[in-house]
Design an enzyme around this catalytic site. Structure first.
Site, PDB file in Angstrom:
ATOM      1  N   ASP A 416       0.918  -1.098  -0.046  1.00 41.00           N
ATOM      2  CA  ASP A 416      -0.140   0.072  -0.166  1.00 41.00           C
ATOM      3  C   ASP A 416       0.896   1.200  -0.116  1.00 41.00           C
ATOM      4  O   ASP A 416       2.094   1.261   0.788  1.00 41.00           O
ATOM      5  CB  ASP A 416      -0.864  -0.051   1.401  1.00 41.00           C
ATOM      6  N   GLU A 469       0.881  -0.690  -5.075  1.00 45.39           N
ATOM      7  CA  GLU A 469      -0.019   0.642  -5.107  1.00 45.39           C
ATOM      8  C   GLU A 469       0.751   1.865  -5.363  1.00 45.39           C
ATOM      9  O   GLU A 469       1.209   2.417  -4.505  1.00 45.39           O
ATOM     10  CB  GLU A 469      -1.145   0.550  -4.231  1.00 45.39           C
TER      11      GLU A 469
END
Length: 739
Positions: A416, A469
């Protein structure tokens, strides 16, 4: 006056006052066994004990009990045993008698190599070294505790077993690594514990949870829990043997993203969340029927605040107790694998929350984070940024990643907020950040960490994948580290997500003027190995549902959803959608509820779900749609400039397999006798029509087949005249002789 010889053993050593009052940095210098010639002097500290007796064990014969002398009001008890004799303690409390080994009778616990590798940031199995480890030491069962706190003056293990009294079990410091250790006999799995840390200046910090704990109390409780060391009985050997091929760039990968607490509430009760065992019974068959190859779980590492959706974790080694035990989580992964479903976890190494029981200023100083807020604070989220320049922090994070992949057989990690890691000026104004050593904005330490992470994972867990990401155009995210890249397996294509959603939200009357929003993504579609994503971020923070963005009346909105999904599955790149999108949920997602299962009684909703299922099965069955997802040789334009009719067409191809022609009519107008060039003459089968009545469409189409004639078009020697349904997509492939 003549003093008996053994009276010399009964004195208060230097440092006793610090020990008694919980200030001692070296409890082993006083407590435990200390040789005095023919006898060993034993000292123990039990403030509230009525009395303590030494039970001296003999090679032959029954044990002999000896009373220990209480040294005034200090709580220190002293006794002697023959030199080298084994002993244990019998402690008389106000309401019970306890027999236990002496925690301070054991020698050094952690090996020098373990400590060296920890300090170097290269210990890959810290989940088996640090934290709370049930084990047997010198024939005695108990738990070995270890925690990194190099700046602490004193660290103690506290829990129910010592009434959370930090004076009872102070730990030994291994100075070279800054690691404190202690073996406490008689403890086992299920015990609650924390660490009490005294800072350098002598003040006691808030009780800290164990950063390496493999189990924690269910939030809002914050204690760590001793986890079982028993291995899980895996039944997924067949999956593990074939996993690498299932996750390769040539494989079909279609991912169902899930927020576990809100996927389904048992019995509709908003106060309950599904257990891992319940999820295995319900989610696994649902995903199989829908044709997805993987599930991706939003963070399940233990996190204190439900409103963070797990993206502010503190227990990077612990599956959240909200859903059960670590064994329950392993059983869920095992059930997925036995059903042919891969498991990806969202994993957050970018930042951590500043909860009092967590990592912030863990030992009284900035330890896991940077001291300077210009480097150590995420202003967007009011969280702390890991200090990637510190060996121990990099090792902590990499060991966490490896634990999920190795201990729990997880198939991949989606990392993330990578962009926030790579740039020192991420979401910061001028003067709020510190340039790197070259004066630039790149976070060189974070880049080095990401490369080390990916190199380590790919070397030690071959077949596992890592997904970034990364929302910027950082070059080489999925290029190998040896070639100067970051080394990820795949990257979320967030540019495609934003551009395509902007396009499909436009009134069909104007879409022809904005085809560039669709076309642009194909200019860079093969610059990385991409996953096309329609994630949770697109259905929250006031954005509404995907369906709510579609223009027109109810039928047109659902038709636009269908053609959009068909475009996504035909576009180069692997696929990911967030739960609820598969049946065109009306409302914005809320983590406090569940997705809108009740709307599936609507034929339009059921139709979208059936379309997604059929797209998944077609994507897996036709190699042309997946084998060259990451290779420009797998894609060829047929029509990309028909702004008048707002029609797009392209071919997907794979060596040795029939091509697939995909045609999109992005307006609600039926186009009849629309000629499209194809490379092969003869019969073409219409293998998918998003306007089929089974999907809630109008049923306009080509009767399942169309004949390609020798009339050249669009640079191809053959062509077919198609009826293009309104707001719909067609998939066609040539029919071989005898097929």
């Amino acid at each position: 006056m003549r003093i008996r010889l053994d009276e010399a053993h009964y004195f208060l050593p230097e440092g006793t006052d610090d020990l008694v009052h919980g200030r001692s940095a070296d409890p082993f210098s006083i407590l435990g066994r200390h040789n005095m010639g023919k006898v060993d002097v034993i000292r123990v500290l039990y403030h509230d004990a009525a009395g303590v007796r030494l039970v001296v064990e003999r090679p032959r014969g029954r044990p002999v009990e000896r009373p220990m002398r209480r040294m005034g009001g200090t709580g220190l008890h002293i006794g002697t045993v023959p030199a080298g004799a084994r002993y244990h303690l019998k402690i008389a409390w106000a309401d019970a008698v306890e027999e236990t080994a002496d925690p301070y009778s054991f020698g050094l616990l952690l090996g020098d190599m373990d400590l060296y590798l920890f300090s170097e940031g290269r210990h890959h199995q810290l989940d088996r070294v640090m934290g709370a480890q049930p084990m047997v030491v010198e024939g005695t069962a108990g738990v070995r505790f270890a925690v990194w706190a190099p700046n602490a003056r004193r660290v103690s293990v506290i829990g129910d077993f010592n009434f959370w009294d930090g004076r009872r079990h102070p730990m030994r410091l291994r100075h070279a690594a800054g690691v404190w250790e202690l073996f406490i006999p008689g403890l086992g799995p299920g015990e609650r514990y924390k660490f009490e840390i005294m800072a350098r200046d002598g003040h006691i910090l808030p009780q800290r949870a164990d950063p390496f704990a493999r189990l924690a109390e269910r939030p809002p409780a914050t204690a760590s829990v001793v986890a079982s060391a028993e291995p899980f009985g895996w039944q997924d050997a067949a999956w593990m043997e074939t996993r690498a091929g299932r996750q390769a760039p040539e494989a079909p990968i279609s991912i169902y993203e899930v927020h576990v607490p809100s996927w389904r509430r048992p019995g509709g009760d908003a106060s309950r969340v599904m257990s891992w065992r319940e999820l295995a019974r319900e989610l696994v068959p649902y995903v199989c029927e829908a044709g997805f190859t993987h599930v991706e779980l939003m963070p399940v590492m233990e996190y204190p605040f439900g409103g963070s959706w797990g993206y502010q974790p503190l227990g990077l080694f612990a599956p959240s107790a909200r859903h059960g035990t670590p064994a329950d989580f392993a059983a869920f992964v095992d059930a997925c694998h036995q059903a042919g479903i891969g498991v990806i976890l969202d994993w957050v190494p970018a930042h951590f929350p500043n909860d009092a029981h967590g990592l912030a200023c863990f030992d009284g100083c900035a330890l896991y984070e940077h001291q300077d807020p210009r480097e150590g604070v995420h202003r967007d989220w009011n969280t702390m940024i890991y200090n990637f320049g510190r060996h121990e922090v990099r090792g902590f994070l990499i060991a966490s990643a490896l634990m999920w992949l190795e201990r729990y057989h997880v198939d991949g990690l989606r990392v993330d907020a990578v962009a926030s890691m790579l740039y020192r000026d991420y979401s910061r104004r001028e003067g709020e950040w510190i340039p790197n050593i070259h004066g630039g904005r790149e976070n060189l330490e974070a880049v080095a960490f990401v490369r080390q992470l990916n190199e380590t994972i790919h070397a030690l867990v071959p077949g596992a994948m890592t997904v970034a990401e990364e929302s910027t155009a950082w070059p080489g995210v999925t290029r190998g580290v040896a070639q100067g890249g970051l080394g990820f397996s795949y990257k979320w294509n967030m540019g495609w997500m934003h551009d395509s959603l902007n396009f499909i939200a436009r009134d069909p009357l104007w879409r022809g003027y904005h085809l560039s929003e669709i076309l642009f993504g194909l200019y860079y579609a093969f610059s990385e190995r991409f996953i096309l994503c329609l994630s949770h971020d697109e259905v929250t923070h006031g954005k509404g549902s995907l369906l709510a963005r579609m223009p027109g009346d109810v039928w047109q909105r659902h038709a636009s959803m269908r053609v959009f999904f068909a475009l996504m599955w035909a576009h180069p790149g692997k696929k990911l959608i967030f739960m609820g999108n598969e049946f065109a949920q009306d409302g914005e997602w809320s983590h406090d509820g569940e997705i809108d299962w009740h709307i599936l009684s609507d034929p339009l909703k059921a139709g979208v779900r059936q379309l997604v299922s059929d797209l998944n099965h077609l994507y897996r069955a036709l190699p042309a749609l997946h084998a060259r997802d990451c290779d420009p040789e797998g894609f060829a334009w047929v029509i990309g400039d028909d702004t008048t009719n707002t029609v797009l067409a392209w071919l997907r191809m794979a060596p040795g397999h029939a091509p697939v022609l995909v045609v999109f009519n992005l307006t609600p107008v039926i186009r009849r006798d629309y000629r499209v060039g194809v490379p092969v003459g003869g019969l073409w089968r219409e293998c998918l029509n998003s306007d089929a009545t089974a999907y809630g469409g109008s049923g306009v189409g080509n009767g399942g087949h169309v004949m390609a004639t020798d009339e050249a078009a669009h640079g191809h020697p053959h062509s077919c005249a198609l009826t293009l349904p309104p707001l719909a997509a067609l998939y066609l492939h040539p029919v071989r002789e005898g097929a």
